[in-house]
Design a protein around this motif. Structure first.
Motif, PDB file in Angstrom:
ATOM      1  N   PHE A  44       0.833  -1.210   0.000  1.00 35.59           N
ATOM      2  CA  PHE A  44       0.000   0.000   0.000  1.00 35.59           C
ATOM      3  C   PHE A  44       0.864   1.256   0.000  1.00 35.59           C
ATOM      4  O   PHE A  44       0.588   2.214  -0.724  1.00 35.59           O
ATOM      5  CB  PHE A  44      -0.919   0.018   1.225  1.00 35.59           C
ATOM      6  CG  PHE A  44      -1.901  -1.123   1.279  1.00 35.59           C
ATOM      7  CD1 PHE A  44      -2.288  -1.798   0.139  1.00 35.59           C
ATOM      8  CD2 PHE A  44      -2.454  -1.522   2.489  1.00 35.59           C
ATOM      9  CE1 PHE A  44      -3.188  -2.854   0.193  1.00 35.59           C
ATOM     10  CE2 PHE A  44      -3.352  -2.558   2.564  1.00 35.59           C
ATOM     11  CZ  PHE A  44      -3.728  -3.229   1.411  1.00 35.59           C
ATOM     12  N   TRP A  47       2.380   1.710  -3.507  1.00 32.06           N
ATOM     13  CA  TRP A  47       1.394   2.192  -4.467  1.00 32.06           C
ATOM     14  C   TRP A  47       1.119   3.682  -4.283  1.00 32.06           C
ATOM     15  O   TRP A  47       0.938   4.412  -5.246  1.00 32.06           O
ATOM     16  CB  TRP A  47       0.079   1.416  -4.319  1.00 32.06           C
ATOM     17  CG  TRP A  47       0.107   0.045  -4.899  1.00 32.06           C
ATOM     18  CD1 TRP A  47       0.987  -0.455  -5.827  1.00 32.06           C
ATOM     19  CD2 TRP A  47      -0.794  -1.031  -4.599  1.00 32.06           C
ATOM     20  NE1 TRP A  47       0.693  -1.762  -6.105  1.00 32.06           N
ATOM     21  CE2 TRP A  47      -0.390  -2.152  -5.379  1.00 32.06           C
ATOM     22  CE3 TRP A  47      -1.892  -1.159  -3.757  1.00 32.06           C
ATOM     23  CZ2 TRP A  47      -1.055  -3.361  -5.329  1.00 32.06           C
ATOM     24  CZ3 TRP A  47      -2.556  -2.373  -3.707  1.00 32.06           C
ATOM     25  CH2 TRP A  47      -2.144  -3.463  -4.487  1.00 32.06           C
ATOM     26  N   GLU A  48       1.074   4.120  -3.034  1.00 37.98           N
ATOM     27  CA  GLU A  48       0.639   5.485  -2.747  1.00 37.98           C
ATOM     28  C   GLU A  48       1.795   6.429  -2.406  1.00 37.98           C
ATOM     29  O   GLU A  48       1.561   7.535  -1.911  1.00 37.98           O
ATOM     30  CB  GLU A  48      -0.398   5.457  -1.624  1.00 37.98           C
ATOM     31  CG  GLU A  48      -1.596   4.584  -1.969  1.00 37.98           C
ATOM     32  CD  GLU A  48      -2.748   4.723  -0.992  1.00 37.98           C
ATOM     33  OE1 GLU A  48      -3.049   5.863  -0.596  1.00 37.98           O
ATOM     34  OE2 GLU A  48      -3.329   3.686  -0.613  1.00 37.98           O
ATOM     35  N   ARG A 129      -6.161   1.615   5.739  1.00 37.44           N
ATOM     36  CA  ARG A 129      -5.247   0.623   5.195  1.00 37.44           C
ATOM     37  C   ARG A 129      -5.013  -0.513   6.183  1.00 37.44           C
ATOM     38  O   ARG A 129      -4.943  -1.685   5.782  1.00 37.44           O
ATOM     39  CB  ARG A 129      -3.906   1.270   4.820  1.00 37.44           C
ATOM     40  CG  ARG A 129      -3.881   1.922   3.435  1.00 37.44           C
ATOM     41  CD  ARG A 129      -4.718   3.156   3.404  1.00 37.44           C
ATOM     42  NE  ARG A 129      -4.828   3.731   2.062  1.00 37.44           N
ATOM     43  CZ  ARG A 129      -5.743   4.638   1.753  1.00 37.44           C
ATOM     44  NH1 ARG A 129      -6.637   5.039   2.652  1.00 37.44           N
ATOM     45  NH2 ARG A 129      -5.804   5.135   0.529  1.00 37.44           N
ATOM     46  N   TYR A 194     -10.912  -1.452  -1.591  1.00 38.16           N
ATOM     47  CA  TYR A 194      -9.781  -0.520  -1.602  1.00 38.16           C
ATOM     48  C   TYR A 194      -9.198  -0.385  -3.008  1.00 38.16           C
ATOM     49  O   TYR A 194      -9.009   0.730  -3.511  1.00 38.16           O
ATOM     50  CB  TYR A 194      -8.699  -1.010  -0.641  1.00 38.16           C
ATOM     51  CG  TYR A 194      -7.348  -0.369  -0.884  1.00 38.16           C
ATOM     52  CD1 TYR A 194      -7.096   0.944  -0.485  1.00 38.16           C
ATOM     53  CD2 TYR A 194      -6.327  -1.068  -1.545  1.00 38.16           C
ATOM     54  CE1 TYR A 194      -5.868   1.544  -0.742  1.00 38.16           C
ATOM     55  CE2 TYR A 194      -5.103  -0.479  -1.792  1.00 38.16           C
ATOM     56  CZ  TYR A 194      -4.876   0.825  -1.394  1.00 38.16           C
ATOM     57  OH  TYR A 194      -3.667   1.420  -1.654  1.00 38.16           O
ATOM     58  N   ARG A 195      -8.911  -1.501  -3.630  1.00 40.20           N
ATOM     59  CA  ARG A 195      -8.167  -1.481  -4.899  1.00 40.20           C
ATOM     60  C   ARG A 195      -8.982  -0.869  -6.028  1.00 40.20           C
ATOM     61  O   ARG A 195      -8.442  -0.133  -6.869  1.00 40.20           O
ATOM     62  CB  ARG A 195      -7.751  -2.910  -5.283  1.00 40.20           C
ATOM     63  CG  ARG A 195      -6.688  -2.961  -6.369  1.00 40.20           C
ATOM     64  CD  ARG A 195      -5.349  -2.484  -5.841  1.00 40.20           C
ATOM     65  NE  ARG A 195      -4.317  -2.500  -6.890  1.00 40.20           N
ATOM     66  CZ  ARG A 195      -3.932  -1.450  -7.581  1.00 40.20           C
ATOM     67  NH1 ARG A 195      -4.507  -0.278  -7.367  1.00 40.20           N
ATOM     68  NH2 ARG A 195      -2.988  -1.533  -8.485  1.00 40.20           N
ATOM     69  N   TYR A 199      -8.997   3.423  -3.629  1.00 39.86           N
ATOM     70  CA  TYR A 199      -7.716   3.836  -4.207  1.00 39.86           C
ATOM     71  C   TYR A 199      -7.927   4.716  -5.440  1.00 39.86           C
ATOM     72  O   TYR A 199      -7.248   5.743  -5.616  1.00 39.86           O
ATOM     73  CB  TYR A 199      -6.899   2.597  -4.570  1.00 39.86           C
ATOM     74  CG  TYR A 199      -5.592   2.896  -5.261  1.00 39.86           C
ATOM     75  CD1 TYR A 199      -4.511   3.418  -4.560  1.00 39.86           C
ATOM     76  CD2 TYR A 199      -5.441   2.654  -6.632  1.00 39.86           C
ATOM     77  CE1 TYR A 199      -3.302   3.691  -5.207  1.00 39.86           C
ATOM     78  CE2 TYR A 199      -4.245   2.921  -7.279  1.00 39.86           C
ATOM     79  CZ  TYR A 199      -3.175   3.444  -6.564  1.00 39.86           C
ATOM     80  OH  TYR A 199      -2.002   3.718  -7.195  1.00 39.86           O
ATOM     81  N   GLU A 202      -9.055   8.103  -4.448  1.00 38.60           N
ATOM     82  CA  GLU A 202      -7.921   8.845  -3.897  1.00 38.60           C
ATOM     83  C   GLU A 202      -7.087   9.443  -5.031  1.00 38.60           C
ATOM     84  O   GLU A 202      -6.651  10.592  -4.958  1.00 38.60           O
ATOM     85  CB  GLU A 202      -7.055   7.913  -3.061  1.00 38.60           C
ATOM     86  CG  GLU A 202      -5.919   8.601  -2.350  1.00 38.60           C
ATOM     87  CD  GLU A 202      -6.182   8.818  -0.875  1.00 38.60           C
ATOM     88  OE1 GLU A 202      -5.349   9.467  -0.249  1.00 38.60           O
ATOM     89  OE2 GLU A 202      -7.206   8.337  -0.373  1.00 38.60           O
TER      90      GLU A 202
END
Length: 275
Positions: A44, A47-48, A129, A194-195, A199, A202
């Motif tokens: 995570f 990715w972010e 998360r 989330y994915r 996400y 975001e």
């Protein structure tokens, strides 16, 4: 009674021994859940584009909050009178006695202290998360409860009933496995949400801080409330109310989760309107 209703369970909770050191199945599964959680948080953060050096303190905040909170939760919610008379046994964690509600509260508090010194990781961003691998860790912990022959269910005549021979000779609901299956399913739901939703929002500039935390609370504690009907009572509250302590504590958790979901969606709508 069906033949399969005699699934006899007499597994030694100790996996192996190294001299005076005993390695328990429960400890192995507990550790495995949190190590996988660490690897997921690494993904995570990658990715972010979050600072990877923060992962190690985050890991220890979560572990510390979970263990201390779960132990104190067991003491306060389920056996306060006993530990008042035997305070030294508060520290006998190796003998068992961890409450998931207390563990959840402990993690919530620990993450507050983690996030308050990291402005680029808002508190609800962090919890959104962390709850994903937490659900998976919950699955491993419940499997560990099976190896410990603890938190077992009420007597049952279903074909998959377990006889926990270290407890008695009565076929019972393997409610630990019910919970493990529920938590594993919730993990998948949270990860996919989330994915493919949180996400992406975001990345579009409309974060949903708190949405996954709320969804986690609603799903986990709704499942917990329902499955408690299959579990042998661990408190005396059922002698006073039609529900037990685990169900009573689940109600405010579900309400908090619904509020967090509503708040996240409201704030996201306000951001879109402002644009």
């Amino acid at each position: 009674m069906p033949v399969l209703a005699q699934i006899r369970w007499d597994v030694d909770p100790v996996l192996f021994e190294l001299g005076a050191i005993q390695v328990h199945w429960y400890g192995l599964l507990f550790t495995t859940g949190f190590l996988i959680g660490y690897l997921m948080m690494y993904r995570f953060f990658t990715w972010e584009n979050r600072p990877l050096p923060d992962l190690e303190p985050l890991f220890f905040y979560v572990i510390g909050g979970a263990v201390v909170g779960a132990r104190l939760g067991h003491i306060v919610f389920y056996n306060f009178g006993y530990y008042i008379l035997n305070p030294i046994e508060i520290f006998y964690v190796h003998q068992g006695g961890l409450a998931s509600h207390g563990g959840g509260i402990g993690i919530i508090i620990a993450l507050y202290f983690y996030a308050r010194s990291r402005k680029k990781q808002p508190y609800l961003w962090v919890t959104d998360r962390v709850v994903i691998p937490t659900a998976l860790a919950g699955m491993f912990i419940r499997i560990g409860n099976v190896f410990n022959s603890e938190l077992y269910g009420l007597p049952a005549d279903v074909p998959w009933a377990f006889v926990f021979e270290r407890i008695d000779t009565i076929p019972r609901h393997p409610v630990q496995l019910y919970e493990a299956l529920a938590y594993g399913t919730i993990f998948v739901v949270l990860f996919l949400t989330y994915r493919f939703y949180v996400y992406r929002r975001e990345q579009d500039g409309t974060p949903l801080h708190g949405f996954l935390s709320g969804l986690f609370l609603v799903l986990i504690f709704t499942a917990r409330f329902g499955l408690e009907f299959f579990k042998a009572p661990v408190s005396d509250l059922v002698n006073v109310l039609p529900i037990d302590m685990g169900q009573l504590l689940s109600i405010p958790a579900v309400l908090l989760g619904l509020w967090l979901i509503w708040r996240a969606l409201r704030n996201a709508s306000a951001l879109r309107a402002a644009d």
